[in-house]
Write a protein that holds these residues in place. Structure first.
Motif, PDB file in Angstrom:
ATOM      1  N   LEU A 164       0.813  -1.212   0.000  1.00 57.18           N
ATOM      2  CA  LEU A 164       0.000   0.000   0.000  1.00 57.18           C
ATOM      3  C   LEU A 164       0.846   1.261   0.000  1.00 57.18           C
ATOM      4  O   LEU A 164       1.973   1.261   0.504  1.00 57.18           O
ATOM      5  CB  LEU A 164      -0.903   0.028   1.248  1.00 57.18           C
ATOM      6  N   GLU A 165       0.276   2.329  -0.547  1.00 58.77           N
ATOM      7  CA  GLU A 165       0.841   3.662  -0.356  1.00 58.77           C
ATOM      8  C   GLU A 165       0.660   4.057   1.110  1.00 58.77           C
ATOM      9  O   GLU A 165      -0.301   3.604   1.769  1.00 58.77           O
ATOM     10  CB  GLU A 165       0.115   4.678  -1.248  1.00 58.77           C
ATOM     11  N   PRO A 166       1.550   4.902   1.657  1.00 54.02           N
ATOM     12  CA  PRO A 166       1.440   5.275   3.075  1.00 54.02           C
ATOM     13  C   PRO A 166       0.076   5.819   3.478  1.00 54.02           C
ATOM     14  O   PRO A 166      -0.462   5.445   4.533  1.00 54.02           O
ATOM     15  CB  PRO A 166       2.540   6.327   3.244  1.00 54.02           C
ATOM     16  N   GLN A 167      -0.523   6.699   2.675  1.00 53.82           N
ATOM     17  CA  GLN A 167      -1.822   7.273   3.040  1.00 53.82           C
ATOM     18  C   GLN A 167      -2.926   6.230   3.013  1.00 53.82           C
ATOM     19  O   GLN A 167      -3.843   6.261   3.839  1.00 53.82           O
ATOM     20  CB  GLN A 167      -2.173   8.441   2.112  1.00 53.82           C
ATOM     21  N   THR A 168      -2.836   5.307   2.091  1.00 49.32           N
ATOM     22  CA  THR A 168      -3.825   4.227   2.038  1.00 49.32           C
ATOM     23  C   THR A 168      -3.690   3.324   3.257  1.00 49.32           C
ATOM     24  O   THR A 168      -4.689   2.902   3.848  1.00 49.32           O
ATOM     25  CB  THR A 168      -3.653   3.403   0.750  1.00 49.32           C
ATOM     26  N   ALA A 169      -2.449   3.041   3.634  1.00 48.59           N
ATOM     27  CA  ALA A 169      -2.209   2.230   4.828  1.00 48.59           C
ATOM     28  C   ALA A 169      -2.774   2.910   6.069  1.00 48.59           C
ATOM     29  O   ALA A 169      -3.408   2.267   6.922  1.00 48.59           O
ATOM     30  CB  ALA A 169      -0.713   1.985   4.995  1.00 48.59           C
ATOM     31  N   LEU A 170      -2.555   4.213   6.172  1.00 43.25           N
ATOM     32  CA  LEU A 170      -3.076   4.979   7.304  1.00 43.25           C
ATOM     33  C   LEU A 170      -4.595   4.883   7.370  1.00 43.25           C
ATOM     34  O   LEU A 170      -5.170   4.589   8.427  1.00 43.25           O
ATOM     35  CB  LEU A 170      -2.636   6.440   7.185  1.00 43.25           C
ATOM     36  N   SER A 171      -5.248   5.124   6.272  1.00 42.36           N
ATOM     37  CA  SER A 171      -6.710   5.084   6.240  1.00 42.36           C
ATOM     38  C   SER A 171      -7.238   3.698   6.591  1.00 42.36           C
ATOM     39  O   SER A 171      -8.207   3.555   7.353  1.00 42.36           O
ATOM     40  CB  SER A 171      -7.224   5.491   4.859  1.00 42.36           C
ATOM     41  N   LEU A 172      -6.594   2.674   6.052  1.00 42.11           N
ATOM     42  CA  LEU A 172      -6.999   1.301   6.326  1.00 42.11           C
ATOM     43  C   LEU A 172      -6.914   0.996   7.820  1.00 42.11           C
ATOM     44  O   LEU A 172      -7.856   0.436   8.411  1.00 42.11           O
ATOM     45  CB  LEU A 172      -6.109   0.339   5.545  1.00 42.11           C
ATOM     46  N   LEU A 173      -5.799   1.356   8.428  1.00 42.37           N
ATOM     47  CA  LEU A 173      -5.610   1.068   9.845  1.00 42.37           C
ATOM     48  C   LEU A 173      -6.612   1.818  10.712  1.00 42.37           C
ATOM     49  O   LEU A 173      -7.173   1.255  11.661  1.00 42.37           O
ATOM     50  CB  LEU A 173      -4.176   1.424  10.265  1.00 42.37           C
ATOM     51  N   VAL A 174      -6.838   3.071  10.405  1.00 42.36           N
ATOM     52  CA  VAL A 174      -7.766   3.870  11.207  1.00 42.36           C
ATOM     53  C   VAL A 174      -9.169   3.269  11.165  1.00 42.36           C
ATOM     54  O   VAL A 174      -9.825   3.102  12.206  1.00 42.36           O
ATOM     55  CB  VAL A 174      -7.779   5.339  10.738  1.00 42.36           C
ATOM     56  N   VAL A 175      -9.626   2.911   9.991  1.00 38.60           N
ATOM     57  CA  VAL A 175     -10.969   2.325   9.857  1.00 38.60           C
ATOM     58  C   VAL A 175     -11.052   1.005  10.617  1.00 38.60           C
ATOM     59  O   VAL A 175     -12.029   0.744  11.344  1.00 38.60           O
ATOM     60  CB  VAL A 175     -11.320   2.120   8.367  1.00 38.60           C
ATOM     61  N   HIS A 176     -10.028   0.171  10.480  1.00 34.99           N
ATOM     62  CA  HIS A 176     -10.053  -1.129  11.153  1.00 34.99           C
ATOM     63  C   HIS A 176     -10.021  -0.965  12.678  1.00 34.99           C
ATOM     64  O   HIS A 176     -10.769  -1.652  13.394  1.00 34.99           O
ATOM     65  CB  HIS A 176      -8.880  -1.983  10.696  1.00 34.99           C
ATOM     66  N   ILE A 177      -9.183  -0.065  13.168  1.00 33.39           N
ATOM     67  CA  ILE A 177      -9.099   0.140  14.619  1.00 33.39           C
ATOM     68  C   ILE A 177     -10.403   0.719  15.158  1.00 33.39           C
ATOM     69  O   ILE A 177     -10.867   0.340  16.246  1.00 33.39           O
ATOM     70  CB  ILE A 177      -7.892   1.046  14.960  1.00 33.39           C
ATOM     71  N   GLN A 178     -11.015   1.615  14.418  1.00 33.72           N
ATOM     72  CA  GLN A 178     -12.300   2.171  14.843  1.00 33.72           C
ATOM     73  C   GLN A 178     -13.347   1.069  14.967  1.00 33.72           C
ATOM     74  O   GLN A 178     -14.149   1.064  15.914  1.00 33.72           O
ATOM     75  CB  GLN A 178     -12.768   3.233  13.851  1.00 33.72           C
ATOM     76  N   ARG A 179     -13.351   0.122  14.047  1.00 31.31           N
ATOM     77  CA  ARG A 179     -14.305  -0.976  14.113  1.00 31.31           C
ATOM     78  C   ARG A 179     -14.004  -1.892  15.305  1.00 31.31           C
ATOM     79  O   ARG A 179     -14.928  -2.358  15.981  1.00 31.31           O
ATOM     80  CB  ARG A 179     -14.299  -1.753  12.801  1.00 31.31           C
ATOM     81  N   MET A 180     -12.727  -2.149  15.528  1.00 28.24           N
ATOM     82  CA  MET A 180     -12.359  -2.938  16.702  1.00 28.24           C
ATOM     83  C   MET A 180     -12.797  -2.231  17.977  1.00 28.24           C
ATOM     84  O   MET A 180     -13.296  -2.859  18.920  1.00 28.24           O
ATOM     85  CB  MET A 180     -10.842  -3.158  16.728  1.00 28.24           C
ATOM     86  N   HIS A 181     -12.606  -0.920  18.003  1.00 34.94           N
ATOM     87  CA  HIS A 181     -12.963  -0.109  19.163  1.00 34.94           C
ATOM     88  C   HIS A 181     -14.462  -0.187  19.445  1.00 34.94           C
ATOM     89  O   HIS A 181     -14.894  -0.328  20.599  1.00 34.94           O
ATOM     90  CB  HIS A 181     -12.535   1.336  18.914  1.00 34.94           C
ATOM     91  N   SER A 182     -15.265  -0.107  18.401  1.00 39.49           N
ATOM     92  CA  SER A 182     -16.716  -0.149  18.594  1.00 39.49           C
ATOM     93  C   SER A 182     -17.156  -1.517  19.109  1.00 39.49           C
ATOM     94  O   SER A 182     -18.082  -1.621  19.923  1.00 39.49           O
ATOM     95  CB  SER A 182     -17.436   0.189  17.291  1.00 39.49           C
ATOM     96  N   LYS A 183     -16.491  -2.567  18.669  1.00 39.29           N
ATOM     97  CA  LYS A 183     -16.840  -3.917  19.125  1.00 39.29           C
ATOM     98  C   LYS A 183     -16.350  -4.188  20.550  1.00 39.29           C
ATOM     99  O   LYS A 183     -16.886  -5.077  21.237  1.00 39.29           O
ATOM    100  CB  LYS A 183     -16.240  -4.953  18.178  1.00 39.29           C
ATOM    101  N   ALA A 184     -15.328  -3.439  20.994  1.00 43.51           N
ATOM    102  CA  ALA A 184     -14.768  -3.657  22.337  1.00 43.51           C
ATOM    103  C   ALA A 184     -15.664  -3.124  23.442  1.00 43.51           C
ATOM    104  O   ALA A 184     -15.452  -3.441  24.614  1.00 43.51           O
ATOM    105  CB  ALA A 184     -13.390  -3.002  22.431  1.00 43.51           C
ATOM    106  N   ALA A 185     -16.635  -2.307  23.081  1.00 43.77           N
ATOM    107  CA  ALA A 185     -17.638  -1.804  24.041  1.00 43.77           C
ATOM    108  C   ALA A 185     -17.008  -1.182  25.288  1.00 43.77           C
ATOM    109  O   ALA A 185     -17.356  -1.508  26.420  1.00 43.77           O
ATOM    110  CB  ALA A 185     -18.585  -2.937  24.435  1.00 43.77           C
ATOM    111  N   GLY A 186     -16.051  -0.278  25.046  1.00 44.02           N
ATOM    112  CA  GLY A 186     -15.455   0.451  26.162  1.00 44.02           C
ATOM    113  C   GLY A 186     -14.221  -0.198  26.765  1.00 44.02           C
ATOM    114  O   GLY A 186     -13.522   0.419  27.565  1.00 44.02           O
ATOM    115  N   LYS A 187     -13.934  -1.436  26.393  1.00 43.80           N
ATOM    116  CA  LYS A 187     -12.738  -2.109  26.882  1.00 43.80           C
ATOM    117  C   LYS A 187     -11.510  -1.503  26.222  1.00 43.80           C
ATOM    118  O   LYS A 187     -11.523  -1.175  25.031  1.00 43.80           O
ATOM    119  CB  LYS A 187     -12.810  -3.610  26.568  1.00 43.80           C
ATOM    120  N   ARG A 188     -10.438  -1.335  26.959  1.00 45.10           N
ATOM    121  CA  ARG A 188      -9.196  -0.783  26.412  1.00 45.10           C
ATOM    122  C   ARG A 188      -8.515  -1.819  25.528  1.00 45.10           C
ATOM    123  O   ARG A 188      -8.252  -2.947  25.969  1.00 45.10           O
ATOM    124  CB  ARG A 188      -8.276  -0.335  27.551  1.00 45.10           C
TER     125      ARG A 188
END
Length: 233
Positions: A17-41
């Motif tokens: 991936l290009e750096p900006q594409t990698a950044l966007s991919l990671l942010v979206v994936h982490i946000q989804r993980m975060h929403s599924k974690a339901a407040g867990k760190r």
């Protein structure tokens, strides 16, 4: 790319991936993980060899996560767990500064374990390239942080105390950059601080930095996602 493509499995997902594409991919994936974690760190590891740009990427991930979830993400750098320079001098290992055995690996593992459970503010150490030494209380993880972006070279090693890092990560990303590009970046990085001669910097890169790069690359298959960055320098 569907989020389902990035789920944890016995073999890592590989992307170029290009750096900006990698950044966007990671942010979206982490946000989804975060929403599924339901407040867990949760703790996301971003690793790779020296000079691969993982520190810059990790900082950018934190910035973008906080743009949509203010105060929810924080950077946790491994570099603050370098052995202090005076200790390295006493041990006679200054020439290999940056190698796995020149870090307080067990302290880093204990710190991560504490962070995963902490409900109060926690201070952590940093590392300054301007003085080539550890700085106490360089950052603070506030109680409301729910996304820890853990960054460092040795997050996926299996030797000694480093083996304790991977189990504390909810997801691990390995950043891969061509070796010769890394060499050029490291020469530039060392020169920018102006602390040492060009000859010393070249020797250190060949003696320590590039062997560390090679060692870290051997651990990449323990990642959940391997991103080969398309970069020129």
């Amino acid at each position: 790319m569907a989020d389902e493509d990035l789920i944890r499995s016995s073999t890592p997902t590989r992307r170029t991936l290009e750096p900006q594409t990698a950044l966007s991919l990671l942010v979206v994936h982490i946000q989804r993980m975060h929403s599924k974690a339901a407040g867990k760190r949760i703790a996301i590891g971003i690793t790779g060899g020296p000079g691969t740009g993982k520190s810059t990427l990790a900082r950018e991930v934190v910035t973008m996560l906080n743009a949509t979830h203010p105060g929810a993400a924080a950077l946790v750098p491994m570099d603050g767990f370098h052995m202090r320079h005076a200790k390295l001098e006493a041990l006679g290992t200054v020439d290999f500064k940056g190698a796995p055995h020149t870090f307080e690996g067990a302290e880093f593992v204990n710190f991560l374990h504490h962070l995963k459970q902490a409900t109060t503010a926690v201070n952590g150490p940093g590392y300054s390239r301007k003085i080539e030494d550890v700085v106490d209380n360089a950052f603070t993880i506030q109680p409301d942080v729910t996304m820890l972006i853990v960054e460092g070279n040795y997050l996926l090693l299996t030797d000694g105390p480093w083996a304790g890092v991977k189990p504390l990560l909810d997801y691990a990303v390995f950043i891969d950059v061509e070796r010769e590009i890394v060499r050029a970046r490291l020469l530039k990085r060392h020169a920018e601080e102006g602390l040492f001669s060009e000859e010393r910097n070249k020797a250190h890169i060949e003696r320590t930095d590039l062997p560390n790069y090679d060692l870290v690359c051997q651990s990449q298959d323990r990642a959940d996602l391997i991103i080969t960055l398309k970069v020129e320098q």
